[in-house]
Design an enzyme around this catalytic site. Structure first.
Site, PDB file in Angstrom:
ATOM      1  N   GLU A 152       0.797  -1.241   0.000  1.00 41.37           N
ATOM      2  CA  GLU A 152       0.000   0.000   0.000  1.00 41.37           C
ATOM      3  C   GLU A 152       0.830   1.291   0.000  1.00 41.37           C
ATOM      4  O   GLU A 152       0.570   2.198   0.780  1.00 41.37           O
ATOM      5  CB  GLU A 152      -0.963  -0.017   1.190  1.00 41.37           C
ATOM      6  CG  GLU A 152      -1.872  -1.230   1.188  1.00 41.37           C
ATOM      7  CD  GLU A 152      -2.719  -1.386   2.460  1.00 41.37           C
ATOM      8  OE1 GLU A 152      -2.715  -0.460   3.294  1.00 41.37           O
ATOM      9  OE2 GLU A 152      -3.379  -2.424   2.603  1.00 41.37           O
ATOM     10  N   GLU A 204      -6.229 -10.837  -0.751  1.00 44.57           N
ATOM     11  CA  GLU A 204      -7.013 -10.584   0.466  1.00 44.57           C
ATOM     12  C   GLU A 204      -8.505 -10.573   0.138  1.00 44.57           C
ATOM     13  O   GLU A 204      -9.249  -9.674   0.550  1.00 44.57           O
ATOM     14  CB  GLU A 204      -6.598  -9.246   1.095  1.00 44.57           C
ATOM     15  CG  GLU A 204      -5.101  -9.143   1.349  1.00 44.57           C
ATOM     16  CD  GLU A 204      -4.675  -7.863   2.069  1.00 44.57           C
ATOM     17  OE1 GLU A 204      -5.538  -7.158   2.638  1.00 44.57           O
ATOM     18  OE2 GLU A 204      -3.466  -7.579   2.063  1.00 44.57           O
TER      19      GLU A 204
END
Ligand code: 9MR
Length: 361
Positions: A160, A266
Site C-alpha cells: 500500500e 485478500e
C-alpha cells in the site's frame, strides 16, 4: 434417475428448512476449494494462530492449500523493539503449515500501518536519517526473510505505498524520510535474503482506474530499474457493487502486460456497498441492520461467481487467490456496530450458497 432427483429435492428442502446451508446435487464432501482449483491456482486464507488450534483448523486443512498470517508476520507484532523479535505466533503458523503440507504467503515486510514507532525515531525522539531508516529496514527484512528462507513461496514486500488521493506516493514515515527509495530497497533486501521467494507489491482499490494507473507506473519504473519484483498482489477487498467484470479484467490485463504474476491476496466481498469493503459511504458509516438478507446473499453469490469466472479465464496469469479470513464467524470487516458476511463459510463454518457457485464449473 427421476426417483433419485426427487429424493435429492426433498432432502434439500428439508435441509433448508432445518437451517442447514443449501447445496447442489452430487457433491463430493471430501473435496475442498483447493481440490476444485487444483489445476488453476492455490487457494489461500488469512489466519490467526488461535484459529489453527480450534475448529477452524480442520476446515483450513480441508479447504485451503496456502495460508497467510493475518497479522503475525507484520513489522510491529514481529519486531516491537529494536533489539527484540517476537516469533511465537509467526512460528506457530509456519509449523501448522508444514505439518499439514500447506504453502505459506508472507505478509508483509514493509507497510505504513502496523510499523513500530521506534523504527522511525532516534533516542532523543527525533526522526532518524534516511541512511538509518534504510539500515533498520534492511536489518528487519534480512532477519525475517532469512528465518523463513525456502519456506515462504511469496512475500508481500511492500504494501500500500500508493496514495488514494491525487498524489502519487502515500504520505507515510517511509516516504517522508526516504522518498520513494524504500520501495526498491525493500525488494533488494528481500531478494538477497531469500532469492527463491516470489516478491510482490500489494495494494487495494486496484480496479479503480486512477489508482491502477499509478500502481502500473510504479511497477513499470521498478521493472525498468531492474528491481527484483515478480508479482503484484491485488487485495480484492470488494463488495457486492464492485468491481465490474470489465474493470477487473482490465486490471489483470494491464498488470500481466508487465510480465508480472498476479495474486489476489485478500479476497472478501462485503455485503454492503462502498469503498474498501463497504465500510464507508461518503465518509459516513451507513446505518443498516446487521442481518444477512436473501438479497445480500444473492448479490454476493453473483459477484463471487463472476470474479471466479474471471480468475479461471486468466489462470495463466494468476498464481494464487487468498481469502482474507476463514468464515463469517470472524472477519476484519465486522465492527463499528455492524456485522458483515463477506466470506464463503458462514458463522457455523458451513459453506454458503456462494461457495457452491465458486466450485460449480
Ligand atoms: O485483518 C487485519 C486486521 O486484523 C488488522 O487490525 C489490520 C491493521 O491495519 O490489518 C488487517 O489486514 C490488512 C492487511 O494487512 C493489508 N490490507 C488491508 C487489510 C485489512 O485492513
Amino acid at each position: 434417475m427421476y426417483k433419485k432427483t426427487l429424493i435429492y429435492c426433498a432432502g434439500a428442502v428439508a435441509l433448508c428448512m432445518a437451517g442447514v446451508a443449501w447445496r447442489p446435487a452430487r457433491i463430493d464432501t471430501d473435496k475442498g476449494l483447493k481440490d476444485y482449483y487444483k489445476k488453476y491456482f492455490p487457494i489461500g486464507v488469512a489466519v490467526t494462530p488461535r484459529e489453527l488450534k480450534s475448529e477452524e483448523g480442520k476446515l483450513i486443512v480441508k479447504e485451503f492449500n496456502s495460508i497467510t498470517a493475518e497479522n503475525a508476520m507484520k513489522m510491529a507484532p514481529l519486531h516491537p523493539e529494536e533489539n527484540r523479535y517476537y516469533w511465537n505466533d509467526a512460528d506457530s503458523i509456519m509449523a501448522f503449515a508444514q505439518r499439514n503440507h500447506i504453502k505459506v504467503r508472507g505478509h508483509n515486510l514493509c507497510w505504513h500501518a502496523q510499523a513500530p514507532a521506534w523504527m522511525f525515531k532516534d533516542s532523543a525522539g527525533n526522526d532518524v536519517s534516511k541512511e538509518v531508516l534504510l539500515k533498520r529496514l534492511k536489518d528487519h527484512i534480512t532477519t525475517v526473510a532469512s528465518r523463513y528462507k525456502g519456506k515462504i513461496y511469496a512475500w508481500d514486500v511492500v504494501n500500500e505505498a500508493i496514495a488514494d488521493d491525487t498524489t502519487f506516493l502515500r504520505k507515510s514515515k517511509w516516504s517522508q524520510i526516504t522518498g520513494q527509495d524504500f520501495i526498491a530497497k525493500a525488494f533488494e533486501y528481500a531478494h538477497a535474503a531469500d532469492p527463491k521467494a516470489a516478491l510482490f507489491y500489494n495494494d487495494y482499490n486496484t480496479e479503480q482506474p486512477a489508482k491502477r494507473e499509478k500502481i502500473y507506473k510504479l511497477l513499470k519504473g521498478l521493472l525498468d530499474a531492474g528491481v527484483p519484483i515478480n508479482g503484484v498482489g491485488l487485495q480484492a477487498h470488494w463488495s457486492v457493487n464492485n468491481p465490474s467484470r470489465e474493470e477487473l479484467e482490465k486490471s489483470i490485463q494491464m498488470f500481466s502486460s508487465l510480465g508480472l504474476q498476479i495474486q489476489f491476496t485478500e479476497l472478501d466481498i462485503s455485503v454492503y456497498s462502498g469503498r474498501q469493503g463497504g465500510q464507508l459511504i461518503n465518509g459516513q458509516q451507513q446505518q443498516v441492520k446487521s442481518e444477512f438478507t436473501p438479497e445480500m446473499e444473492q448479490q454476493q453469490l453473483e459477484k463471487y461467481k463472476m470474479v471466479f469466472e474471471v480468475f479461471r479465464k486468466y489462470r495463466k496469469n494468476i498464481t494464487g487467490v487468498t481469502f482474507w479470513n476463514v468464515s463469517d464467524r470472524y472477519t476484519w470487516l465486522n465492527g463499528r456496530g455492524r456485522k458483515n458476511y463477506p466470506l464463503l463459510f458462514n458463522a457455523d463454518l458451513q459453506p454458503k450458497k456462494a461457495y457452491w457457485e465458486v466450485v460449480n464449473f
